[in-house]
Write a protein that holds these residues in place. Structure first.
Motif, PDB file in Angstrom:
ATOM      1  N   TYR A 211       9.798  -0.342  14.296  1.00  0.00           N
ATOM      2  CA  TYR A 211       8.443  -0.891  14.292  1.00  0.00           C
ATOM      3  C   TYR A 211       7.504  -0.025  13.465  1.00  0.00           C
ATOM      4  O   TYR A 211       6.665  -0.539  12.719  1.00  0.00           O
ATOM      5  N   LEU A 212       7.615   1.290  13.571  1.00  0.00           N
ATOM      6  CA  LEU A 212       6.726   2.173  12.817  1.00  0.00           C
ATOM      7  C   LEU A 212       6.895   1.968  11.316  1.00  0.00           C
ATOM      8  O   LEU A 212       5.911   1.946  10.570  1.00  0.00           O
ATOM      9  N   ALA A 213       8.134   1.819  10.856  1.00  0.00           N
ATOM     10  CA  ALA A 213       8.379   1.586   9.433  1.00  0.00           C
ATOM     11  C   ALA A 213       7.766   0.257   8.993  1.00  0.00           C
ATOM     12  O   ALA A 213       7.180   0.148   7.907  1.00  0.00           O
ATOM     13  N   TYR A 214       7.909  -0.752   9.828  1.00  0.00           N
ATOM     14  CA  TYR A 214       7.316  -2.069   9.543  1.00  0.00           C
ATOM     15  C   TYR A 214       5.796  -1.976   9.512  1.00  0.00           C
ATOM     16  O   TYR A 214       5.136  -2.498   8.601  1.00  0.00           O
ATOM     17  N   ALA A 215       5.214  -1.284  10.505  1.00  0.00           N
ATOM     18  CA  ALA A 215       3.754  -1.188  10.599  1.00  0.00           C
ATOM     19  C   ALA A 215       3.159  -0.331   9.493  1.00  0.00           C
ATOM     20  O   ALA A 215       1.978  -0.457   9.181  1.00  0.00           O
ATOM     21  N   GLU A 216       3.965   0.529   8.892  1.00  0.00           N
ATOM     22  CA  GLU A 216       3.475   1.346   7.786  1.00  0.00           C
ATOM     23  C   GLU A 216       3.226   0.529   6.527  1.00  0.00           C
ATOM     24  O   GLU A 216       2.385   0.879   5.705  1.00  0.00           O
ATOM     25  N   ARG A 217       3.956  -0.574   6.382  1.00  0.00           N
ATOM     26  CA  ARG A 217       3.852  -1.338   5.141  1.00  0.00           C
ATOM     27  C   ARG A 217       3.125  -2.671   5.293  1.00  0.00           C
ATOM     28  O   ARG A 217       2.781  -3.302   4.279  1.00  0.00           O
ATOM     29  N   VAL A 218       2.877  -3.119   6.528  1.00  0.00           N
ATOM     30  CA  VAL A 218       2.272  -4.438   6.754  1.00  0.00           C
ATOM     31  C   VAL A 218       0.988  -4.288   7.567  1.00  0.00           C
ATOM     32  O   VAL A 218       0.954  -3.570   8.567  1.00  0.00           O
ATOM     33  N   GLY A 219      -0.071  -4.974   7.143  1.00  0.00           N
ATOM     34  CA  GLY A 219      -1.359  -4.891   7.813  1.00  0.00           C
ATOM     35  C   GLY A 219      -1.349  -5.543   9.190  1.00  0.00           C
ATOM     36  O   GLY A 219      -0.475  -6.355   9.514  1.00  0.00           O
ATOM     37  N   ARG A 220      -2.375  -5.191   9.984  1.00  0.00           N
ATOM     38  CA  ARG A 220      -2.429  -5.663  11.370  1.00  0.00           C
ATOM     39  C   ARG A 220      -2.788  -7.149  11.452  1.00  0.00           C
ATOM     40  O   ARG A 220      -2.065  -7.937  12.035  1.00  0.00           O
ATOM     41  N   PHE A 221      -3.942  -7.524  10.905  1.00  0.00           N
ATOM     42  CA  PHE A 221      -4.392  -8.924  10.946  1.00  0.00           C
ATOM     43  C   PHE A 221      -4.570  -9.523   9.552  1.00  0.00           C
ATOM     44  O   PHE A 221      -4.504 -10.741   9.396  1.00  0.00           O
ATOM     45  N   LEU A 222      -4.806  -8.661   8.558  1.00  0.00           N
ATOM     46  CA  LEU A 222      -4.976  -9.091   7.177  1.00  0.00           C
ATOM     47  C   LEU A 222      -4.043  -8.278   6.301  1.00  0.00           C
ATOM     48  O   LEU A 222      -3.757  -7.109   6.606  1.00  0.00           O
ATOM     49  N   PRO A 223      -3.542  -8.846   5.218  1.00  0.00           N
ATOM     50  CA  PRO A 223      -2.601  -8.109   4.363  1.00  0.00           C
ATOM     51  C   PRO A 223      -3.170  -6.770   3.900  1.00  0.00           C
ATOM     52  O   PRO A 223      -4.277  -6.701   3.359  1.00  0.00           O
ATOM     53  N   GLY A 224      -2.417  -5.706   4.124  1.00  0.00           N
ATOM     54  CA  GLY A 224      -2.784  -4.388   3.637  1.00  0.00           C
ATOM     55  C   GLY A 224      -3.816  -3.647   4.465  1.00  0.00           C
ATOM     56  O   GLY A 224      -4.083  -2.468   4.213  1.00  0.00           O
ATOM     57  N   ILE A 225      -4.432  -4.285   5.459  1.00  0.00           N
ATOM     58  CA  ILE A 225      -5.490  -3.655   6.253  1.00  0.00           C
ATOM     59  C   ILE A 225      -4.979  -3.382   7.663  1.00  0.00           C
ATOM     60  O   ILE A 225      -4.417  -4.262   8.304  1.00  0.00           O
ATOM     61  N   GLY A 226      -5.189  -2.148   8.137  1.00  0.00           N
ATOM     62  CA  GLY A 226      -4.741  -1.796   9.480  1.00  0.00           C
ATOM     63  C   GLY A 226      -3.282  -1.377   9.553  1.00  0.00           C
ATOM     64  O   GLY A 226      -2.669  -1.472  10.621  1.00  0.00           O
ATOM     65  N   ARG A 227      -2.743  -0.908   8.435  1.00  0.00           N
ATOM     66  CA  ARG A 227      -1.375  -0.384   8.491  1.00  0.00           C
ATOM     67  C   ARG A 227      -1.367   0.929   9.280  1.00  0.00           C
ATOM     68  O   ARG A 227      -2.371   1.622   9.368  1.00  0.00           O
ATOM     69  N   LEU A 228      -0.225   1.292   9.835  1.00  0.00           N
ATOM     70  CA  LEU A 228      -0.085   2.540  10.564  1.00  0.00           C
ATOM     71  C   LEU A 228       0.582   3.573   9.689  1.00  0.00           C
ATOM     72  O   LEU A 228       1.376   3.244   8.809  1.00  0.00           O
TER      73      LEU A 228
ATOM     74  N   THR B  85       4.700  15.372  12.362  1.00  0.00           N
ATOM     75  CA  THR B  85       4.721  16.553  13.228  1.00  0.00           C
ATOM     76  C   THR B  85       4.880  16.202  14.695  1.00  0.00           C
ATOM     77  O   THR B  85       5.439  16.957  15.470  1.00  0.00           O
ATOM     78  N   ASN B  86       4.360  15.018  15.100  1.00  0.00           N
ATOM     79  CA  ASN B  86       4.474  14.668  16.504  1.00  0.00           C
ATOM     80  C   ASN B  86       4.978  13.243  16.738  1.00  0.00           C
ATOM     81  O   ASN B  86       4.953  12.755  17.840  1.00  0.00           O
ATOM     82  N   ASN B  87       5.397  12.586  15.636  1.00  0.00           N
ATOM     83  CA  ASN B  87       6.021  11.277  15.720  1.00  0.00           C
ATOM     84  C   ASN B  87       5.108  10.247  16.392  1.00  0.00           C
ATOM     85  O   ASN B  87       5.556   9.369  17.125  1.00  0.00           O
ATOM     86  N   THR B  88       3.803  10.362  16.161  1.00  0.00           N
ATOM     87  CA  THR B  88       2.863   9.359  16.649  1.00  0.00           C
ATOM     88  C   THR B  88       2.317   8.599  15.487  1.00  0.00           C
ATOM     89  O   THR B  88       2.503   8.969  14.323  1.00  0.00           O
ATOM     90  N   ALA B  89       1.652   7.494  15.796  1.00  0.00           N
ATOM     91  CA  ALA B  89       1.115   6.649  14.718  1.00  0.00           C
ATOM     92  C   ALA B  89      -0.389   6.585  14.825  1.00  0.00           C
ATOM     93  O   ALA B  89      -0.952   6.569  15.909  1.00  0.00           O
ATOM     94  N   ALA B  90      -1.040   6.537  13.673  1.00  0.00           N
ATOM     95  CA  ALA B  90      -2.494   6.380  13.619  1.00  0.00           C
ATOM     96  C   ALA B  90      -2.832   5.322  12.612  1.00  0.00           C
ATOM     97  O   ALA B  90      -2.078   5.061  11.670  1.00  0.00           O
ATOM     98  N   ARG B  91      -3.985   4.698  12.779  1.00  0.00           N
ATOM     99  CA  ARG B  91      -4.367   3.625  11.878  1.00  0.00           C
ATOM    100  C   ARG B  91      -4.676   4.181  10.501  1.00  0.00           C
ATOM    101  O   ARG B  91      -5.395   5.149  10.361  1.00  0.00           O
ATOM    102  N   LYS B  92      -4.164   3.548   9.472  1.00  0.00           N
ATOM    103  CA  LYS B  92      -4.471   3.938   8.111  1.00  0.00           C
ATOM    104  C   LYS B  92      -5.826   3.363   7.727  1.00  0.00           C
ATOM    105  O   LYS B  92      -6.069   2.180   7.895  1.00  0.00           O
ATOM    106  N   VAL B  93      -6.713   4.193   7.228  1.00  0.00           N
ATOM    107  CA  VAL B  93      -8.074   3.759   6.850  1.00  0.00           C
ATOM    108  C   VAL B  93      -8.049   3.103   5.481  1.00  0.00           C
ATOM    109  O   VAL B  93      -7.368   3.584   4.588  1.00  0.00           O
TER     110      VAL B  93
END
Length: 218
Positions: free
Chosen positions: A188-205, A210-218
């Motif tokens: 899921y993390l790999a998928y979320a890194e390349r695909v946006g949350r609700f709109l293409p390219g926006i809200g990717r993770l 260092t701690n294997n957590t995910a944060a929203r990409k600005v």
């Protein structure tokens, strides 16, 4: 068309949408998997997760109340809405949103769910509309709701639309993404890194190595 007629059209459209997107979908899903796919509201009462689920239900209720109130004459449309252009745009958005919602639900196949169940891992769908955004069902639902607001716009409808947007953000960010990280892991993390949350390219993770957590990409 007059205000009451538009309210009646919006109400009939909303009822049909809910019947197909939730009722018929649940029946077909049960035939396919043996479960309706409904898991209800997550989280303890009063938590952000709980409020997300409750807000989603209330938003759907307001989506019915708003056009019904306009049809009965209890509320009047907003002044700026009395334009054929607004009405046509609303109808087009509502139709497109409904069609896209049903298409995205179909693309989910047996992975379709309403809410999450702890520990339940379904197949991660990344093809079709899910290759463009991670939550195409919610994107399409908001599009349909916005169209219905333009079709029969009043104060109640606007409150319902705002509540729906907030509910979807709470549900996705606090419930579903945490569930998918727990059950799908790196896939899921790999998928979320390349695909946006609700709109293409926006809200990717992005993954913090260092701690294997995910944060929203600005």
């Amino acid at each position: 068309m007059d205000d009451k007629t538009l309210g009646g059209i919006a109400l009939a459209t909303m009822v049909a949408f809910l019947a197909v997107a939730f009722g018929l979908r649940a029946v077909l899903h049960h035939r396919r998997t043996g479960t309706t796919g409904f898991h209800g509201v997550s989280g303890r009462p009063g938590s952000a997760e709980w409020w997300g689920g409750i807000s989603f239900v209330l938003a759907l209720v307001l989506g019915l109340v708003a056009p019904a109130a306009q049809l009965s004459g209890a509320v009047a449309p907003l002044a700026w809405s009395r334009s054929p252009v607004v009405t046509i745009a609303g109808g087009a958005l509502a139709l497109a949103g409904i069609v896209l919602t049903l298409a995205a639900q179909h693309a989910m196949g047996s992975s379709w769910r309403i809410g999450v169940a702890a520990g339940e891992a379904t197949e991660l769908v990344t093809s079709g509309p899910f290759a463009l955004v991670r939550n195409p069902v919610f994107t399409a639902m908001i599009t349909a709701a916005a169209g219905l607001v333009l079709l029969a716009p009043n104060f109640v409808a606007l409150v319902g639309l705002v509540m729906l947007v907030l509910a979807v953000h709470l549900q996705v960010r606090l419930v579903e993404e945490a569930h998918l990280r727990a059950t799908q892991g790196q896939g899921y993390l790999a998928y979320a890194e390349r695909v946006g949350r609700f709109l293409p390219g926006i809200g990717r993770l992005r993954t913090n190595p260092t701690n294997n957590t995910a944060a929203r990409k600005v």
